[in-house]
Design an enzyme around this catalytic site. Structure first.
Site, PDB file in Angstrom:
ATOM      1  N   SER A  97       8.620   3.201   4.637  1.00  0.00           N
ATOM      2  CA  SER A  97       9.817   3.370   3.841  1.00  0.00           C
ATOM      3  C   SER A  97       9.540   3.340   2.326  1.00  0.00           C
ATOM      4  O   SER A  97       8.453   3.595   1.837  1.00  0.00           O
ATOM      5  CB  SER A  97      10.930   2.516   4.190  1.00  0.00           C
TER       6      SER A  97
ATOM      7  N   ASP B   5       0.768  -1.142   0.027  1.00  0.00           N
ATOM      8  CA  ASP B   5       0.132   0.010   0.047  1.00  0.00           C
ATOM      9  C   ASP B   5       0.894   1.190  -0.092  1.00  0.00           C
ATOM     10  O   ASP B   5       1.748   1.308   0.946  1.00  0.00           O
ATOM     11  CB  ASP B   5      -1.153   0.121   1.239  1.00  0.00           C
TER      12      ASP B   5
ATOM     13  N   HIS C 119       4.945  -7.737  -0.313  1.00  0.00           N
ATOM     14  CA  HIS C 119       4.528  -8.892  -0.912  1.00  0.00           C
ATOM     15  C   HIS C 119       5.103  -8.947  -2.225  1.00  0.00           C
ATOM     16  O   HIS C 119       5.783  -7.923  -2.872  1.00  0.00           O
ATOM     17  CB  HIS C 119       2.846  -9.069  -0.965  1.00  0.00           C
TER      18      HIS C 119
END
Length: 268
Positions: A234, A77, A132
């Site tokens: 980050s 996200d 992911h």
């Protein structure tokens, strides 16, 4: 050198605070205050009061399964701070701020992705902090490059030249079943005390002083599979071999993990 030491020390100190388990009543107050302050959307997660530390809240797992779209998906996200095509070996950290991927992808053959597509994904402190696999890939090697821990927010992206090159990073050199190259780069930042990989426990970010290389013979991770997590917001950088894919996202747009960011020209 002083800046590196200070930012690393500050990040380690914050990491100790965030990982400490306070008295349950105090921990609930810390967690709920953080959620309110940053206006976190907790719809897909457990109640903030249930997390035993601030780090547990940062690295929270999804409680609802996300839909995984076709092609290459967003690994996080995040905000796409820049997406485009490399000019030979030059990428944009943000509009008007170039850097060399040869310097970024140290100990790797960066020429394999010259003139290919790339995507910069910035995770703010309010985002879901797990990353992911964007595609089913064989992980050939991982390069851990110690470095500074400058912030990677938009303000710093605009003013700090070679930010991604100077910061600590973990580089994953990957290959598709068709033999196409893809690099995934995890970039450290201020207060990011740790970047983890689910398959490699030997990497200790914000601790090591020397470059370390890890090689693998038959390590495959499936698209959408958990890769690891940041212990604060980050950046994840993606670099694709030329003609492997076609981007369907633009700079300055937000994406969710599982959302398609590129169409694949070979394979899926």
């Amino acid at each position: 050198m002083k800046k590196r030491v200070l930012s690393n020390i500050v990040s380690r100190g914050f990491g100790k605070f965030a990982s400490h388990r306070f008295h349950p009543l105090l921990q609930k107050f810390i967690n709920t205050s953080y959620v309110k302050l940053l206006k976190l959307d907790m719809e897909e997660f457990r109640d903030p009061k249930e997390y035993e530390s601030l780090n547990a809240l940062f690295t929270r797992a999804l409680q609802k399964r996300r839909d995984i779209e076709e092609g290459i998906i967003a690994p996080t996200d995040s905000l796409i701070t820049h997406a485009g095509i490399l000019e030979q070996n030059r990428a944009l950290q943000i509009k008007g701020m170039q850097y060399s991927i040869d310097e970024l992808l140290i100990e790797c053959d960066a020429s394999r992705v010259y003139n290919g597509e790339y995507v910069n994904c910035y995770l703010s402190p309010r985002d879901y902090h797990r990353y992911h696999m964007p595609y089913t890939l064989q992980i050939k090697r991982v390069v851990h490059v110690p470095g500074k821990l400058y912030p990677v927010n938009l303000r710093y992206l605009r003013k700090k030249l070679n930010l991604f090159i100077e910061n600590e990073r973990v580089i994953l050199e990957c290959e598709t079943k068709e033999g196409k190259t893809l690099f995934i780069v995890l970039v450290g930042a201020l207060n990011v005390g740790q970047m983890t990989l689910v398959f490699e426990s030997r990497i200790e970010t914000n601790r090591a002083k020397e470059i370390a290389i890890y090689e693998y013979k038959d390590l495959w991770l499936q698209k959408g599979e958990l890769l690891g997590y940041f212990k604060m917001g980050s950046t994840v950088l993606l670099f694709f071999e030329k003609d492997f894919c076609e981007l369907v996202v633009q700079s300055n747009t937000t994406v969710k993990f599982g959302q398609q960011i590129a169409k694949v020209k070979y394979g899926e």
